[in-house]
Scaffold this active site. Structure first.
Site, PDB file in Angstrom:
ATOM      1  N   CYS A 247       0.866  -1.180   0.000  1.00  0.00           N
ATOM      2  CA  CYS A 247       0.000   0.000   0.000  1.00  0.00           C
ATOM      3  C   CYS A 247       0.901   1.227   0.000  1.00  0.00           C
ATOM      4  O   CYS A 247       2.088   1.132  -0.336  1.00  0.00           O
ATOM      5  CB  CYS A 247      -0.984  -0.019   1.176  1.00  0.00           C
ATOM      6  SG  CYS A 247      -0.224   0.000   2.816  1.00  0.00           S
TER       7      CYS A 247
ATOM      8  N   ASN B 257       2.332   1.456   4.283  1.00  0.00           N
ATOM      9  CA  ASN B 257       2.626   0.197   4.977  1.00  0.00           C
ATOM     10  C   ASN B 257       2.346   0.301   6.481  1.00  0.00           C
ATOM     11  O   ASN B 257       3.020  -0.297   7.306  1.00  0.00           O
ATOM     12  CB  ASN B 257       4.072  -0.274   4.746  1.00  0.00           C
ATOM     13  CG  ASN B 257       4.361  -1.705   5.192  1.00  0.00           C
ATOM     14  OD1 ASN B 257       5.464  -2.030   5.608  1.00  0.00           O
ATOM     15  ND2 ASN B 257       3.369  -2.571   5.125  1.00  0.00           N
TER      16      ASN B 257
ATOM     17  N   CYS C 147      -1.401   0.908   7.368  1.00  0.00           N
ATOM     18  CA  CYS C 147      -2.848   0.659   7.532  1.00  0.00           C
ATOM     19  C   CYS C 147      -3.309  -0.611   6.809  1.00  0.00           C
ATOM     20  O   CYS C 147      -3.682  -1.606   7.436  1.00  0.00           O
ATOM     21  CB  CYS C 147      -3.668   1.846   7.034  1.00  0.00           C
ATOM     22  SG  CYS C 147      -3.418   3.355   7.993  1.00  0.00           S
ATOM     23  N   ARG C 148      -3.293  -0.578   5.454  1.00  0.00           N
ATOM     24  CA  ARG C 148      -3.933  -1.665   4.700  1.00  0.00           C
ATOM     25  C   ARG C 148      -3.041  -2.887   4.522  1.00  0.00           C
ATOM     26  O   ARG C 148      -3.446  -4.008   4.829  1.00  0.00           O
ATOM     27  CB  ARG C 148      -4.381  -1.138   3.318  1.00  0.00           C
ATOM     28  CG  ARG C 148      -5.512  -0.151   3.387  1.00  0.00           C
ATOM     29  CD  ARG C 148      -5.690   0.606   2.096  1.00  0.00           C
ATOM     30  NE  ARG C 148      -4.555   1.494   1.838  1.00  0.00           N
ATOM     31  CZ  ARG C 148      -4.399   2.234   0.759  1.00  0.00           C
ATOM     32  NH1 ARG C 148      -5.292   2.176  -0.203  1.00  0.00           N
ATOM     33  NH2 ARG C 148      -3.349   3.010   0.622  1.00  0.00           N
ATOM     34  N   SER C 149      -1.816  -2.697   4.004  1.00  0.00           N
ATOM     35  CA  SER C 149      -0.988  -3.884   3.727  1.00  0.00           C
ATOM     36  C   SER C 149      -0.564  -4.637   4.997  1.00  0.00           C
ATOM     37  O   SER C 149      -0.438  -5.862   4.946  1.00  0.00           O
ATOM     38  CB  SER C 149       0.210  -3.546   2.835  1.00  0.00           C
ATOM     39  OG  SER C 149       1.065  -2.599   3.406  1.00  0.00           O
TER      40      SER C 149
ATOM     41  N   ASP D  90      -8.236   3.870   1.237  1.00  0.00           N
ATOM     42  CA  ASP D  90      -7.254   4.237   2.261  1.00  0.00           C
ATOM     43  C   ASP D  90      -8.008   4.757   3.491  1.00  0.00           C
ATOM     44  O   ASP D  90      -8.664   5.800   3.402  1.00  0.00           O
ATOM     45  CB  ASP D  90      -6.338   5.317   1.691  1.00  0.00           C
ATOM     46  CG  ASP D  90      -5.206   5.664   2.629  1.00  0.00           C
ATOM     47  OD1 ASP D  90      -5.270   5.247   3.802  1.00  0.00           O
ATOM     48  OD2 ASP D  90      -4.271   6.348   2.200  1.00  0.00           O
TER      49      ASP D  90
END
Ligand code: 4NP
Length: 153
Positions: A7, A10, A12-14, A122
């Protein structure tokens, strides 16, 4: 199978994708390599965002061992698949890839709904249940990835 989730930050999402996938492959006894990285390096060395840690914890997934890192050129050869969260990540990751590595790069939600190019939003600046929504999307994506590749390792 060697999977990299990417993401922007690195944090939040990944990291959620990494944590969810590691949790699932441990449950299923799959010997896969799983990591995550960001296209940007501003948060390198940081823990995942506390909201990602919390939502993962709620679902029994630990993220606290993770530290953010920036995508490296060696990642392109080291991983079999590079799953990105949104179209901006896709462009950024593709720009640094060799042409023969393009096929490794995929929007993660295309594993759930092929060819629709759905972004994982995001949640960093958002409010409300953005992190839970992202968790649910990534949970479905990880199930789809396991279903697709578990017979091929
Ligand atoms: P991520 O979210 O890409 O899901 O980790 C973000 C985290 C931090 C920033 C942007 C997105 N930032 O601009 O610092």
């Amino acid at each position: 199978m060697k999977l990299l989730f990417v993401c922007l930050g690195n944090i939040c999402r990944s990291p959620l994708a990494e944590g969810i996938m590691k949790h699932k492959i441990a449950e299923q006894g799959l010997d896969w390599e799983v990591d995550s990285a960001g296209t940007g390096g501003w948060h390198a060395g940081d823990l995942p965002d506390s909201r990602s840690i919390q939502v993962a914890q709620k679902h029994g997934v630990d993220l606290t061992y993770q530290r953010a890192r920036k995508l490296r050129s060696i990642d392109y050869e080291a991983f079999d698949r590079i799953y990105v969260m949104d179209s901006m990540n896709y462009q950024d990751v593709k720009r640094l890839a060799n042409e023969d590595e393009y096929d490794k790069i995929e929007l993660i939600m295309n594993e759930v709904e092929p060819h629709r190019n759905i972004n994982v939003p995001d949640p960093y600046y958002g409010e409300g249940d953005g992190f839970e929504h992202v968790f649910q999307m990534l949970d479905r994506a990880c199930d789809a990835i396991i279903k697709k590749y578990c017979k091929k390792v």
